[in-house]
Design a protein around this motif. Structure first.
Motif, PDB file in Angstrom:
ATOM      1  N   ALA A   1       0.101  -3.064  12.066  1.00 24.11           N
ATOM      2  CA  ALA A   1      -1.253  -3.261  12.609  1.00 24.11           C
ATOM      3  C   ALA A   1      -1.284  -3.734  14.064  1.00 24.11           C
ATOM      4  CB  ALA A   1      -2.078  -4.192  11.726  1.00 24.11           C
TER       5      ALA A   1
ATOM      6  N   CYS B   1       1.062   0.610  15.936  1.00 23.49           N
ATOM      7  CA  CYS B   1       1.356   0.345  14.523  1.00 23.49           C
ATOM      8  C   CYS B   1       2.617   1.113  14.104  1.00 23.49           C
ATOM      9  CB  CYS B   1       0.176   0.760  13.642  1.00 23.49           C
ATOM     10  SG  CYS B   1       0.424   0.356  11.895  1.00 23.49           S
TER      11      CYS B   1
ATOM     12  N   ASP C   1       3.092   2.618  11.436  1.00 29.67           N
ATOM     13  CA  ASP C   1       2.727   3.746  10.561  1.00 29.67           C
ATOM     14  C   ASP C   1       3.391   5.057  11.016  1.00 29.67           C
ATOM     15  OD1 ASP C   1       1.157   5.947   9.348  1.00 29.67           O
ATOM     16  OD2 ASP C   1      -0.148   4.323   8.656  1.00 29.67           O
TER      17      ASP C   1
ATOM     18  N   CYS D   1      -5.729   2.171   8.967  1.00 28.46           N
ATOM     19  CA  CYS D   1      -4.532   1.327   9.046  1.00 28.46           C
ATOM     20  C   CYS D   1      -4.372   0.472   7.775  1.00 28.46           C
ATOM     21  CB  CYS D   1      -4.626   0.422  10.279  1.00 28.46           C
ATOM     22  SG  CYS D   1      -3.158  -0.601  10.518  1.00 28.46           S
ATOM     23  N   GLY D   2      -3.231   0.620   7.122  1.00 26.85           N
ATOM     24  CA  GLY D   2      -2.956  -0.122   5.891  1.00 26.85           C
ATOM     25  C   GLY D   2      -2.937  -1.631   6.091  1.00 26.85           C
TER      26      GLY D   2
ATOM     27  N   HIS E   1      -5.144   2.286  14.846  1.00 28.49           N
ATOM     28  CA  HIS E   1      -5.528   3.575  14.257  1.00 28.49           C
ATOM     29  C   HIS E   1      -6.426   3.369  13.047  1.00 28.49           C
ATOM     30  CE1 HIS E   1      -2.667   3.582  10.740  1.00 28.49           C
ATOM     31  NE2 HIS E   1      -2.157   2.610  11.465  1.00 28.49           N
TER      32      HIS E   1
HETATM   33 CO    CO Z   1      -1.394   0.894  10.727  1.00 23.91          CO
END
Ligand code: CO
Length: 212
Positions: free
Chosen positions: A69, A44, A46, A103-104, A100
């Motif tokens: 993602a 990801c 992130d 995760c948004g 993870h």
């Molecule tokens: Co994420």
């Protein structure tokens, strides 16, 4: 206007290259001439999940692709090119899909609303939700649902990697690469191997997607 944090990057870079040179004066020269990473990492984007730092792997050790993602989509020409190059040219031994918790992208996919352009990307994750809907709907706790979808998304994307002809052809010929699923816990810093049985997964995928 350059912030202090911005300027510091170049100061730190100078210190880092000097310390690497002090340890091994051929370090950069050798890496410049060739890369020989054992791993392809698909994770990801992130900022809290940096591939080299969480794995402790050094410069030259890991070929990296990151997106929202950790999705593996067969019409993503960027990632499909990366997989082909990593398998055929770099001959990586392991391909890792790493999700993870928290995760948004997963959280957004679970929201029943439109995010504009992002909708077409989130559809990949909503498809995972749909495939596992009968199990996931039993989870009444929102956190449990999110966490499980993070794991199922990793497993599904591992299957998508295995669906590519590059991976299947190379594995038949060379017995590598194998594909792994990991989940990183941002709260604790712990990396978890989902211990996906590669041979079993390959057999399952090849029932329909045999592309040797
Ligand atoms: Co994420």
């Amino acid at each position: 206007m350059k912030s202090e944090k911005y300027t510091k990057i170049f100061e730190d870079n100078q210190k880092w290259l000097e310390s690497r040179n002090a340890r091994d004066e051929d370090f950069f020269e050798n890496l410049y001439n060739q890369q020989n990473p054992e791993f392809l990492y698909i994770g990801c984007s992130d900022s809290r999940v940096p591939a080299n730092i969480i794995t402790g792997l050094d410069v030259g050790d890991i070929f990296v692709h990151r997106n929202i993602a950790n999705v593996v989509s067969n019409n993503d020409m960027n990632l499909m090119s990366i997989i082909q190059y990593a398998v055929e040219q770099l001959k990586v031994k392991h391909i890792i899909v790493c999700g993870h918790y928290g995760c948004g992208g997963i959280q957004a996919a679970l929201e029943q609303k439109s995010f504009g352009l992002l909708d077409s990307w989130l559809k990949n994750i909503r498809d995972v939700y749909r495939l596992h809907y009968s199990d996931l709907k039993l989870l009444t706790n929102e956190q449990d649902l999110q966490d499980r979808l993070v794991e199922l998304n990793v497993i599904e994307q591992v299957e998508n990697v295995i669906k590519t002809a590059y991976v299947q052809k190379s594995y038949v010929k060379n017995k590598f690469p194998t594909v792994h699923g990991w989940v990183y816990d941002m709260k604790t810093g712990k990396l978890k191997d989902l211990d996906i049985d590669f041979d079993k997964k390959l057999k399952k995928v090849q029932l329909v997607y045999k592309l040797e």
